[in-house]
Design an enzyme around this catalytic site. Structure first.
Site, PDB file in Angstrom:
ATOM      1  CB  SER A   4     -13.336  30.779 -85.692  1.00 16.00           C
ATOM      2  OG  SER A   4     -13.948  30.565 -86.944  1.00 16.00           O
ATOM      3  CG  ASP A  54      -5.136  44.129 -89.589  1.00 12.21           C
ATOM      4  OD1 ASP A  54      -4.409  44.046 -88.580  1.00 12.21           O
ATOM      5  OD2 ASP A  54      -5.171  43.257 -90.478  1.00 12.21           O
ATOM      6  CE  LYS A  58     -11.934  26.689 -87.566  1.00  8.46           C
ATOM      7  NZ  LYS A  58     -12.754  27.011 -88.743  1.00  8.46           N
TER       8      LYS A  58
END
Length: 528
Positions: free
Chosen positions: A288, A299, A313
């Site tokens: 999460s 990224d 999640k």
């Protein structure tokens, strides 16, 4: 039926508060059907029924047919769920463990109410307001309920202290007790800081920034950010922490759902640590909010991710507070990393058992022990935003450097000893008996960490208690394989009980393959 119709109209009037939602109240609407069924059962059923339980079961039943993370919590569950994230609770301020049906104080909170009146590490709390809590098999939840209470209220504790006769009495004035979400902050290597975040709560960002200031003063140039076993928490806390590694306006995460438009979360300014190498540690229990931070750093090619594929999640829940203090957490959208990867792993609606068994399947399929067992479809291929490296979607964050789970460390014998609380209870008894002598022998943790060896008597106590509870080694070879990790764990627990969590993780991390891989990369000049 007239009576039911009248009752139905009375029930429907409060729905005005949900005027922003579309509510179908036509004669054939599912909502009308559901309410008539509940009213009929409550008013006409042959036996008495618990109307509250009836409605709760209906809500749970509806949510169970949806995704694995939409859920209903009753008022008691809501309070227990929110407390670790809110950053504080009201009570007496002690860290404790239950040792053989007795509350043993591990450490009083620094400057907390218990420390102020003289309660010490190693004390046993045996009574609360003249009610015995030791030796009576009182549930842990009930003991906590008696110890906690509104700020400013007083509680009388009966305490047994080693070397002191009788029962000591302390009157403690309850206060707000902080709950830390950061487990450890220390210099793991000259020039390399280490921060382990346990969850993302209301105070995480402030704790993180305090830790960064502390580490900079100690000469930190590079950072190991440990998010292993971090199950998530508040989105805004994750966004704030991620911001510190990125440049102004860089995308951190976005959410989007079928009925909820895209919502972007971006860095609001240049981060305070947007240069210097960062290595993020993750494992299969990283989830999460922790995956949001990991995905943003990966990224943007801001850091290197080390460990194993994260939990996956990536469903966003909106809390819907109900009048009695209960709550529905309803999934409304997905989390996406800056490159467009969906964090959520696949699931089948209504099949929560299969979803819950995902980690077992990863182990059986070899994913946790071999990178060669992990396969991604080309359709799940994405690219990082600066260096255009290949990363994959499809659930969770795949690390840049995979570290296999070493199943030889975690033997069946060790797992069963730990599961039954034998290891921790033996360490508690040992520290309780040897606390003073250990403090005399080792003037500092550094000295302890360098010289201390777990005594054979403690090992035999663990193994002996295991035999008493039916936990026996398969053979001598299993005992031998168990010893290194068992000794390390005992040493870490002893360090925690005499000092604190920083010292625990200093010992523990020395044997961590994931931590050691991160340090190896830094030594080789790798990492971002």
């Amino acid at each position: 039926m007239n009576r039911l119709t009248s009752l139905l109209l009375a029930v429907l009037m409060p729905l005005a508060v949900f005027s922003q939602l579309r509510i179908n109240m036509d004669k054939d609407s599912p909502l009308r059907k559901l309410q008539i069924a509940e009213l009929a059962i409550t008013n006409l059923y042959v036996d008495s029924v618990d109307e509250t339980r009836l409605v709760e079961d209906a809500i749970r039943g509806m949510l169970e047919k949806l995704d694995p993370h939409s859920s209903y919590s009753d008022p008691k569950e809501v309070k227990a769920m929110n407390e670790p994230l809110q950053g504080n609770f009201e009570g007496i301020g002690v860290q404790f463990n239950m040792a053989e049906d007795t509350l043993l104080v591990i450490q009083p909170t620094t400057n907390g109410p218990s420390e102020k009146v003289g309660i010490q590490a190693g004390d046993r709390i045996v009574t609360v307001n003249d009610t015995a809590i030791a030796g009576v098999k009182m549930p842990r939840e009930e003991i906590m309920r008696r110890l906690r209470g509104p700020k400013g209220t007083k509680v009388v504790l009966g305490v047994v202290r080693r070397g002191v006769g009788g029962v000591l009495t302390f009157t403690v004035k309850r206060d707000k007790i902080p709950i830390k979400s950061i487990d450890a902050v220390y210099m793991i290597r000259p020039g390399v800081g280490y921060i382990r975040i346990g969850n993302f709560g209301a105070t995480t960002y402030d704790e993180f920034m305090e830790g960064m200031v502390q580490l900079r003063k100690m000469g930190m140039k590079d950072l190991v950010l440990d998010l292993q076993d971090n199950g998530g928490g508040y989105l805004h806390a994750a966004v704030q922490v991620a911001n510190e590694f990125l440049d102004n306006n860089e995308l951190i995460v976005y959410t989007e759902g079928q009925k909820v438009p895209r919502n972007e979360y971006r860095a609001r300014r240049d981060g305070s640590f947007n240069s210097g190498r960062v290595i993020v540690l993750v494992n299969e229990f990283t989830a999460s909010a922790a995956e949001i931070v990991t995905g943003a750093i990966q990224d943007h090619d801001r850091g290197t991710v080390v460990g194993r594929r994260t939990f996956g999640k990536g469903l966003v829940q909106r809390p819907i507070d109900l009048p009695d203090g209960s709550m529905i957490r309803l999934t409304i959208s997905h989390y996406y990393t800056p490159s467009g990867r969906c964090i959520q792993k696949p699931y089948t609606k209504g099949d929560r058992k299969d979803y819950a068994m995902d980690l077992d399947k990863r182990l059986k399929n070899g994913e946790l022990t071999s990178a060669d067992s992990i396969h991604f479809a080309d359709s799940l291929k994405y690219y990082t935003l600066k260096e255009h490296r290949t990363v994959y979607g499809g659930g969770g964050i795949m690390p840049d450097f995979f570290v296999p789970l070493d199943t030889t460390k975690y033997t069946r014998l060790h797992r069963e000893l730990a599961a039954k609380g034998i290891i921790i209870n033996s360490s508690l008894r040992y520290v309780d008996a040897e606390r003073k002598s250990l403090k005399r022998e080792y003037a500092s943790f550094e000295d302890f960490n360098r010289r201390y060896e777990v005594p054979e008597s403690l090992i035999q106590d663990v193994l002996g208690k295991g035999v008493e509870q039916g936990v026996k080694p398969k053979d001598d070879a299993e005992t031998e394989r168990t010893m290194p990790y068992l000794k390390m764990q005992l040493k870490a627990l002893i360090a925690r009980d005499i000092w604190d969590m920083n010292e625990y993780f200093t010992v523990f991390n020395g044997s961590s393959d994931i931590v050691n891989k991160a340090l190896e990369l830094l030594d080789e000049g790798q990492g971002r």
